[in-house]
Design an enzyme around this catalytic site. Structure first.
Site, PDB file in Angstrom:
ATOM      1  N   HIS A   1      12.808  -1.305  -7.147  1.00 20.43           N
ATOM      2  CA  HIS A   1      11.944  -0.329  -7.829  1.00 20.43           C
ATOM      3  C   HIS A   1      10.462  -0.726  -7.703  1.00 20.43           C
ATOM      4  O   HIS A   1       9.627  -0.303  -8.494  1.00 20.43           O
ATOM      5  CB  HIS A   1      12.308  -0.195  -9.315  1.00 20.43           C
ATOM      6  CG  HIS A   1      13.767  -0.088  -9.576  1.00 20.43           C
ATOM      7  ND1 HIS A   1      14.443   1.109  -9.502  1.00 20.43           N
ATOM      8  CD2 HIS A   1      14.699  -1.033  -9.856  1.00 20.43           C
ATOM      9  CE1 HIS A   1      15.727   0.896  -9.754  1.00 20.43           C
ATOM     10  NE2 HIS A   1      15.905  -0.388  -9.956  1.00 20.43           N
TER      11      HIS A   1
ATOM     12  N   SER B   1     -12.866   0.837   8.151  1.00 27.23           N
ATOM     13  CA  SER B   1     -13.439   1.956   7.406  1.00 27.23           C
ATOM     14  C   SER B   1     -14.879   2.157   7.840  1.00 27.23           C
ATOM     15  O   SER B   1     -15.610   1.190   8.067  1.00 27.23           O
ATOM     16  CB  SER B   1     -13.380   1.682   5.897  1.00 27.23           C
ATOM     17  OG  SER B   1     -14.183   2.605   5.181  1.00 27.23           O
TER      18      SER B   1
END
Length: 497
Positions: free
Chosen positions: A159, A289
């Site tokens: 999870h 970026s």
């Protein structure tokens, strides 16, 4: 601004799969040249078989066809197609123009799907042959990675929450296992491909029965001979005008499943990159970026995920196409499925899903191989994360050690519970490190086992049989599966972008 009309230039849309991503060899398999050259090869095989079985076809006609297989006048074919509105007949005429002696016997007894569908099946087979070694190479690179890190403990997640420890190599084997299933499925689909063969307009072989004056045996021999010339072990006994479109479902289902595997693998890598535990290759001049110069975005893994999603969606086309094939066939199967241009111009669309599926699969395998050849692991980051969580995981072992030293299980459990909550408060409320072990070391109650704590907290004692599982899995399942591909394992993946 007026359009230039140049379909191949900068003023016209071109598929990024072909122009940016997929390999030249895969693009060639789905090219017009390869398609129409295969049409001519099929016409030659048909003529050779018909001659062998007694039809009046001369050696001179056969040789003329052989000599002109690659002599394709694409401009003439386009002009013929514009007039005839039928691409197969346009190429019959174009082939006949450079083979005047053989012109009268080209396409003898055949229907358009003789060249169209059989070419599609040849291309599907050859495209699968290109994918199989590429997938094997990805598995091989990941197997090397898993073997090298079979013993390196890492925090497991369920999870996406901290769970028991595993090893970096064992986690990689989860990826490899899925890809091995994909390799087996690709092999199965490739081996299960059958030729459409020589079947005629509605699959009854009536035209060929007429040519051979009712001789059923010769018609069956013709079908078998052409099938063998095309390199297939068997042909469909039953067809309509086309081979059943469930073949396309089978092929794209396997490719879609491969897409799901790659998406899961590359999502894991992206999450690990965020955790700073693992990174894909990052080149010296690469920019992460345009604004944030420090960033090292996992762009290759992101590309794989993006294209894998596209690959998974393509299965809907053949599912719906197969479901609406009226009787012996209907032409709405042409535009969205096939491996080249449409069978008749009135359809008016570029065929999409089969070519795109293979070009997409080719791209993600090339990219995933590149990723797997340069994966970077940061053991110190992994170790620090383990140390943040391991004290809580080790509480059961600490209780057992105390009991062996003469302690009471219930008393020890309560002590551990109180200290654990205090340590958790430091982590969650103060943003500090997990100091549970320091608290245990400072508590006189636990003095009987203070000398054992380092041994109790050794991460390798929490990984179970993960290292052994890795080695057994590689030896028993992975390496035998890769054995047929040993000769192509050393090829390095090169990315255009």
């Amino acid at each position: 601004m007026a359009a230039s009309g140049d379909r191949g230039g900068p003023d016209s849309y071109r598929s990024p799969l072909a122009s940016r991503y997929a390999s030249p060899e895969m693009c060639f398999v789905f090219s017009e040249r390869y398609k129409f050259r295969t049409w001519r090869q099929l016409w030659l095989w048909l003529a050779e078989a018909e001659q062998t079985l007694g039809l009046p076809i001369t050696d001179e006609q056969i040789q003329e066809m052989k000599s002109n297989l690659d002599n394709i006048d694409f401009k003439m074919a386009a002009e013929e197609e514009k007039q005839l509105r039928h691409d197969v007949m346009a190429h019959v005429h174009t082939f006949g123009h450079c083979c005047p002696k053989a012109a009268g016997i080209i396409h003898l007894g055949a229907t358009s799907c003789y060249v169209g569908d059989n070419t599609d099946l040849i291309i599907l087979r050859n495209a699968l042959d290109l994918l199989l070694p590429k997938l094997a190479r990805v598995i091989s690179r990941l197997a090397d990675f898993a073997k090298e890190r079979a013993d390196l403990p890492t925090l497991g997640f369920t999870h996406f929450q901290p769970a028991q420890l595993t090893t970096v190599g064992k986690r990689c084997c989860l990826w490899i296992q899925d890809l091995c299933m994909d390799l087996q499925n690709l092999n199965r689909v490739r081996d299960d491909l059958r030729f459409r063969g020589v079947k005629g307009t509605t699959g009854t072989q009536a035209s060929f029965l007429e040519l051979f004056e009712g001789d059923h045996q010769k018609v069956e021999q013709l079908d078998k001979m052409v099938t063998e010339k095309a390199g297939f072990k068997r042909a469909f006994i039953i067809t309509g005008q086309t081979y059943t479109r469930k073949v396309d479902i089978e092929v794209l289902s396997v490719l879609a499943s491969l897409g799901a595997s790659v998406h899961k693998i590359c999502t894991d890598i992206r999450l690990l990159a965020n955790l700073k535990e693992m990174e894909e290759p990052f080149e010296k001049q690469q920019i992460g970026s345009s604004a944030m110069a420090y960033k090292r975005n996992p762009m290759r893994s992101e590309r794989c995920c993006s294209l894998a999603r596209h690959l998974m969606t393509l299965i809907m086309d053949p599912l719906q196409t197969a479901s609406v094939q009226w009787f012996e066939r209907t032409l709405d199967d042409s535009a969205n499925r096939s491996v080249g241009w449409e069978c008749h111009l009135q359809v008016g669309e570029r065929r999409i899903c089969l070519a795109e599926a293979f070009l997409t699969a080719d791209t993600i395998l090339n990219t995933l191989q590149n990723i797997s050849e340069g994966l970077v692991v940061y053991p110190k980051v992994i170790e620090r994360r383990i140390q943040q969580e391991l004290p809580f995981m080790a509480t059961e072992n600490i209780i057992m050690a105390m009991v062996k030293a003469g302690g009471n299980r219930q008393d020890c459990h309560e002590k551990i519970r109180v200290l654990s909550q205090q340590a958790a408060a430091v982590v969650k409320q103060e943003g500090g490190d997990n100091d549970l072990i320091e608290r245990i070391k400072a508590d006189a109650y636990f003095s009987p086992i203070h000398s054992q704590l380092d041994q109790v907290l050794d991460p390798s004692s929490f990984t179970g049989r993960a290292p052994q599982q890795v080695r057994r899995f590689l030896e028993e399942e992975v390496y035998p599966l890769l054995k047929p591909y040993e000769s192509v394992m050393k090829v390095k993946a090169e990315l255009h972008l």
